[in-house]
Design a protein around this motif. Structure first.
Motif, PDB file in Angstrom:
ATOM      1  N   HIS A   1      -8.066  25.043  -2.385  1.00 58.95           N
ATOM      2  CA  HIS A   1      -8.736  25.722  -1.277  1.00 58.95           C
ATOM      3  C   HIS A   1     -10.241  25.738  -1.551  1.00 58.95           C
ATOM      4  N   ASN A   2     -10.883  24.622  -1.275  1.00 59.06           N
ATOM      5  CA  ASN A   2     -12.314  24.462  -1.476  1.00 59.06           C
ATOM      6  C   ASN A   2     -12.882  23.834  -0.210  1.00 59.06           C
ATOM      7  N   PRO A   3     -13.773  24.531   0.482  1.00 60.43           N
ATOM      8  CA  PRO A   3     -14.288  23.986   1.747  1.00 60.43           C
ATOM      9  C   PRO A   3     -15.081  22.698   1.570  1.00 60.43           C
ATOM     10  N   GLY A   4     -15.492  22.377   0.328  1.00 60.86           N
ATOM     11  CA  GLY A   4     -16.215  21.144   0.074  1.00 60.86           C
ATOM     12  C   GLY A   4     -15.323  19.938  -0.138  1.00 60.86           C
ATOM     13  N   LEU A   5     -14.016  20.170  -0.210  1.00 59.70           N
ATOM     14  CA  LEU A   5     -13.071  19.076  -0.429  1.00 59.70           C
ATOM     15  C   LEU A   5     -12.578  18.518   0.902  1.00 59.70           C
ATOM     16  N   PRO A   6     -12.696  17.228   1.108  1.00 55.63           N
ATOM     17  CA  PRO A   6     -12.067  16.632   2.288  1.00 55.63           C
ATOM     18  C   PRO A   6     -10.547  16.778   2.201  1.00 55.63           C
ATOM     19  N   PRO A   7      -9.834  16.607   3.297  1.00 59.82           N
ATOM     20  CA  PRO A   7      -8.377  16.748   3.293  1.00 59.82           C
ATOM     21  C   PRO A   7      -7.721  15.819   2.271  1.00 59.82           C
ATOM     22  N   GLY A   8      -6.736  16.363   1.549  1.00 61.24           N
ATOM     23  CA  GLY A   8      -5.964  15.554   0.616  1.00 61.24           C
ATOM     24  C   GLY A   8      -6.635  15.259  -0.700  1.00 61.24           C
ATOM     25  N   GLN A   9      -7.794  15.872  -0.975  1.00 67.93           N
ATOM     26  CA  GLN A   9      -8.533  15.604  -2.214  1.00 67.93           C
ATOM     27  C   GLN A   9      -8.366  16.741  -3.218  1.00 67.93           C
ATOM     28  N   TYR A  10      -8.626  16.445  -4.503  1.00 67.14           N
ATOM     29  CA  TYR A  10      -8.679  17.473  -5.540  1.00 67.14           C
ATOM     30  C   TYR A  10      -9.969  17.299  -6.325  1.00 67.14           C
ATOM     31  N   ASP A  11     -10.421  18.353  -6.961  1.00 68.68           N
ATOM     32  CA  ASP A  11     -11.658  18.355  -7.739  1.00 68.68           C
ATOM     33  C   ASP A  11     -11.376  17.772  -9.120  1.00 68.68           C
ATOM     34  N   ALA A  12     -11.988  16.602  -9.423  1.00 69.48           N
ATOM     35  CA  ALA A  12     -11.785  15.959 -10.723  1.00 69.48           C
ATOM     36  C   ALA A  12     -12.571  16.636 -11.832  1.00 69.48           C
ATOM     37  N   ARG A  13     -13.480  17.516 -11.475  1.00 71.13           N
ATOM     38  CA  ARG A  13     -14.301  18.261 -12.435  1.00 71.13           C
ATOM     39  C   ARG A  13     -15.000  17.322 -13.419  1.00 71.13           C
ATOM     40  N   ASP A  14     -14.712  17.377 -14.696  1.00 70.23           N
ATOM     41  CA  ASP A  14     -15.426  16.561 -15.677  1.00 70.23           C
ATOM     42  C   ASP A  14     -14.876  15.145 -15.794  1.00 70.23           C
ATOM     43  N   ASP A  15     -13.759  14.871 -15.158  1.00 69.71           N
ATOM     44  CA  ASP A  15     -13.183  13.529 -15.222  1.00 69.71           C
ATOM     45  C   ASP A  15     -13.850  12.617 -14.198  1.00 69.71           C
TER      46      ASP A  15
ATOM     47  N   VAL B   1       0.853  -1.175   0.000  1.00 67.34           N
ATOM     48  CA  VAL B   1       0.000   0.000   0.000  1.00 67.34           C
ATOM     49  C   VAL B   1       0.891   1.227   0.000  1.00 67.34           C
ATOM     50  N   THR B   2       0.742   2.054  -1.028  1.00 68.68           N
ATOM     51  CA  THR B   2       1.547   3.266  -1.127  1.00 68.68           C
ATOM     52  C   THR B   2       0.872   4.383  -0.358  1.00 68.68           C
ATOM     53  N   ARG B   3       1.568   4.944   0.579  1.00 63.69           N
ATOM     54  CA  ARG B   3       1.010   6.017   1.386  1.00 63.69           C
ATOM     55  C   ARG B   3       1.292   7.368   0.733  1.00 63.69           C
ATOM     56  N   GLY B   4       0.276   8.192   0.713  1.00 62.68           N
ATOM     57  CA  GLY B   4       0.459   9.555   0.225  1.00 62.68           C
ATOM     58  C   GLY B   4       0.174   9.686  -1.254  1.00 62.68           C
ATOM     59  N   PHE B   5      -0.213  10.875  -1.653  1.00 61.45           N
ATOM     60  CA  PHE B   5      -0.530  11.185  -3.031  1.00 61.45           C
ATOM     61  C   PHE B   5       0.203  12.473  -3.381  1.00 61.45           C
ATOM     62  N   THR B   6       0.869  12.488  -4.515  1.00 63.63           N
ATOM     63  CA  THR B   6       1.684  13.636  -4.875  1.00 63.63           C
ATOM     64  C   THR B   6       1.302  14.145  -6.255  1.00 63.63           C
ATOM     65  N   GLY B   7       1.826  15.305  -6.624  1.00 62.70           N
ATOM     66  CA  GLY B   7       1.663  15.819  -7.970  1.00 62.70           C
ATOM     67  C   GLY B   7       0.569  16.857  -8.134  1.00 62.70           C
ATOM     68  N   ARG B   8      -0.200  17.126  -7.106  1.00 64.19           N
ATOM     69  CA  ARG B   8      -1.261  18.122  -7.198  1.00 64.19           C
ATOM     70  C   ARG B   8      -1.201  19.045  -5.994  1.00 64.19           C
ATOM     71  N   ALA B   9      -1.349  20.321  -6.239  1.00 70.56           N
ATOM     72  CA  ALA B   9      -1.385  21.287  -5.141  1.00 70.56           C
ATOM     73  C   ALA B   9      -2.718  21.182  -4.413  1.00 70.56           C
ATOM     74  N   ARG B  10      -2.702  21.472  -3.155  1.00 73.22           N
ATOM     75  CA  ARG B  10      -3.929  21.446  -2.351  1.00 73.22           C
ATOM     76  C   ARG B  10      -4.864  22.553  -2.820  1.00 73.22           C
TER      77      ARG B  10
ATOM     78  N   HIS C   1     -16.115  10.822  -3.246  1.00 71.03           N
ATOM     79  CA  HIS C   1     -14.702  11.000  -2.943  1.00 71.03           C
ATOM     80  C   HIS C   1     -13.971   9.663  -3.040  1.00 71.03           C
ATOM     81  N   CYS C   2     -12.869   9.637  -3.772  1.00 77.16           N
ATOM     82  CA  CYS C   2     -12.083   8.417  -3.944  1.00 77.16           C
ATOM     83  C   CYS C   2     -10.833   8.473  -3.070  1.00 77.16           C
ATOM     84  N   VAL C   3     -10.451   7.335  -2.530  1.00 79.45           N
ATOM     85  CA  VAL C   3      -9.276   7.263  -1.665  1.00 79.45           C
ATOM     86  C   VAL C   3      -7.995   7.651  -2.399  1.00 79.45           C
ATOM     87  N   THR C   4      -7.989   7.557  -3.738  1.00 82.16           N
ATOM     88  CA  THR C   4      -6.799   7.928  -4.500  1.00 82.16           C
ATOM     89  C   THR C   4      -6.637   9.437  -4.644  1.00 82.16           C
TER      90      THR C   4
END
Length: 201
Positions: free
Chosen positions: A14-28, A3-12, A77-80
């Motif tokens: 600032h959206n209050p609807g996003l849980p910690p460590g998540q990004y908005d996938a928008r149309d994807d 199990v790989t811990r942590g996710f990299t490559g995307r800046a955090r 919300h996806c764990v990835t």
């Protein structure tokens, strides 16, 4: 399995609807599966609730569609690391199925099963009270096979690996029994707002 811990490559974001460590996938909507997508036609799909219930019951496609329709509109919300806002799933509230099966007072947990053999464990409280659905539509169209069609479980307040694709059934238990990912190091519950990604989080 590692199990790989942590996710990299995307800046955090600032959206209050996003849980910690998540990004908005928008149309994807990334396709992530532990198994090969099955060739499962609606006519061959069944869904069964058994275990600690007063009335074990199996629905086919027609019988499931005869239950009162219900929809979920909100976020997932996806764990990835990705989240999608404003999604709409159509189907039936899991409460309607459970009303038929009549859970026993001893039941505290559930093990969701896919037609592929995949499993996911959940506290029963996370499946009742309008918190979970069996769905076969996404945005008004049939749910695509790669996203769990013809029907999947949707438990939107937990990480999406709990929302088993190609749902075949749910067994009610008086104990917690780890599913596929839980047996490989993932958290037994998976609350996005508490970042319950891995065992021990």
């Amino acid at each position: 399995m590692n199990v790989t811990r942590g996710f990299t490559g995307r800046a955090r974001e600032h959206n209050p609807g996003l849980p910690p460590g998540q990004y908005d996938a928008r149309d994807d909507w990334p396709v992530l599966s532990a198994e090969v997508t099955p060739d499962l036609a609606p006519a061959d799909w069944t869904f069964r609730i058994d275990g600690l219930v007063g009335r074990p019951y199996t629905w086919d496609w027609e019988a499931a569609h005869a239950l009162p329709a219900s929809a979920y509109e909100g976020d997932i919300h996806c764990v990835t690391g990705w989240s999608k806002f404003g999604v709409r799933f159509g189907g039936v509230s899991l409460d309607a199925f459970l009303d038929v099966a009549r859970p026993d007072a001893r039941a505290t947990h559930a093990l969701a099963r896919s037609h592929t053999g995949y499993t996911a464990n959940l506290p029963l409280a996370d499946l009742t009270g309008g918190r979970a659905w069996i769905v076969w539509e996404y945005d008004g169209k049939p749910l695509p096979a790669e996203h769990g069609g013809p029907a999947r479980l949707v438990v939107p307040h937990l990480y999406f690996w709990k929302s088993a694709k190609w749902i075949a059934g749910i067994t009610l238990l008086d104990h917690d029994e780890p599913g596929f990912w839980e047996g490989n190091g993932y958290h037994p519950r998976g609350n996005p707002w508490e970042e319950q990604r891995y065992s021990g989080d």
